[in-house]
Design an enzyme around this catalytic site. Structure first.
Site: not given
Length: 434
Positions: A97, A22-23, A319, A121, A341
């Site tokens: 995002r 996805k990223n 993640d 998110d 983070m």
């Protein structure tokens, strides 16, 4: 609004193939704006966030040819910049995002861009400072317009420069990189993110004619070029899905093979799960997780409690900390999970505690997990998914729990995991979308 109804306590068995990353997809698909020539992308995940980005490109007049749900060709030879002023763009880009990733390519090729306040998110603040400051150093001027909630950016002339990022942001690095490839002169980005996603983007841009060196390090050098051409690119398997499936196998005492896992690009992920006591074997590019009655969390060499924390690559990805936390609840032993983070990503633990887990939430960043060693099973409850990764962690907890669970707000899960219910059903999971 849909929910998942999950009946837990069932052992699963079989093979599962991770989706495309996805990223990586959000960066790679944004990069098609850098050239008027055709870019073909394979192994695209069929998920909400990625499909919304493709829809945005289509509305910007990018020609899109869907070969199937996972392969697509893009030709950005007649981009409608005026669409960026439309209310539709404002609404859609604000929900996603990943839309921030359009700014770098738009500034490079069309000299202007708009960035909405971050959407996505509810995991805490997500700063845009790294993006904006990096653009500024390349010669971008920007204003924040309170009335529409957008940063308005203009770049009459992008000039290469040396910069030190205040944080190794993956999206920040990718965005600045995409702006710099068509800038005049040479740009160096120090403290750059070096995740596999960024490495993949660099390799693709070089195939398109860019001149990027230092790939896989935290010092990137970009010699600006005048033009980029088309290319073909295949996305890596999603490392977050791979980690999620390792955790799922352990929690449900299941024998699962993760096919085509992209082992070379997983970094510390397999070893972090081994620290939780989970057995796994490599068979070619597949990961085999045998059925395990019990797994025991390791301690440090001096016998002190293991700490697992996130860190920029090649450290452990944030993640997967939600998954690690849930998996630890049924291990033997204790672990401190430190989420550095994002300050709100551990706020889903109250739901796991309601299921019967022993977790002490120390503060917004740290949770101590006392493993139950399967002596007390989790119990099914009704809960809601606050973000993508916590949603899948809750799903894994529900699949291992006794009784029935209802997981609400699964739109968050659908944003990051394709057909997750159908794929788990093929392993024997009792899960229904209601």
């Amino acid at each position: 609004m849909h929910s998942f109804e999950v009946t837990g306590g069932k052992k699963l068995k079989g093979e599962i193939i991770p989706q495309g990353a996805k990223n990586e997809a959000l960066q790679i698909i944004s990069a098609v704006l850098l050239t008027p020539e055709t870019v073909t992308i394979h192994n695209i995940p069929d998920i909400v966030d990625v499909n919304l980005l493709i829809e945005l490109l289509g509305e910007m007049n990018v020609k899109i040819e869907r070969h199937n749900r996972h392969s697509c060709s893009f030709t950005a030879d007649d981009v409608n910049i005026d669409y960026l002023h439309s209310e539709t763009y404002h609404q859609k880009s604000g929900r996603l995002r990943g839309s921030v990733m359009l700014a770098g390519p738009l500034l490079a090729r069309f000299k202007k861009a708009f960035i909405p306040k971050p959407g996505g998110d509810k995991i805490g603040r997500r700063r845009l400072d790294t993006h904006i400051i990096g653009f500024e150093k390349l010669g971008v001027q920007f204003d924040y317009h309170q009335e529409d909630g957008f940063f308005h950016l203009k770049a009459p002339l992008l000039k290469g420069t040396d910069m030190l990022l205040d944080e190794p942001s993956v999206t920040g690095t990718a965005n600045i990189l995409m702006a710099a490839v068509l800038a005049k002169g040479t740009t160096t980005i120090y403290n750059a993110a070096c995740e596999p996603y960024v490495q993949q983007l660099c390799k693709m841009l070089n195939r398109m004619g860019a001149r990027i060196s230092g790939i896989s390090s935290n010092l990137l050098t970009i010699e600006g070029v005048d033009h980029l051409g088309g290319t073909i690119h295949t996305l890596l398997p999603d490392m977050i899905e791979v980690g999620s499936f390792i955790g799922l196998a352990a929690m449900t005492q299941s024998e699962i093979t993760i096919k085509n896992a992209g082992i070379a690009h997983l970094g510390q992920i397999p070893d972090k799960f081994r620290q939780l006591g989970i057995q796994l074997e490599y068979k070619g590019d597949d990961i085999y997780i045998p059925e395990q009655e019990l797994y025991e969390i390791q301690t440090f060499l001096d016998g002190s409690v293991m700490t697992i924390y996130d860190h920029p690559w090649p450290g452990f990805t944030p993640d997967l900390l939600s998954i690690v936390l849930v998996v630890a609840t049924q291990a033997k032993g204790s672990v401190l999970v430190h989420q550095k983070m994002f300050e709100s990503r551990l706020f889903f633990v109250d739901k796991i505690i309601d299921m019967g887990a022993q977790i002490i939430l120390c503060d917004p960043h740290r949770a101590a997990v006392i493993g139950l060693g399967r002596q007390h099973h989790l119990r099914g409850i009704t809960m809601s998914s606050p973000d993508i990764r916590a949603g899948v962690a809750l799903l894994i907890a529900a699949l291992s729990a006794e009784g029935k669970s209802i997981i609400q707000n699964i739109e968050q899960i659908d944003r990051g995991y394709q057909y997750i219910d159908k794929r788990l059903q093929q392993l024997g999971a009792q899960i229904q979308r209601i």
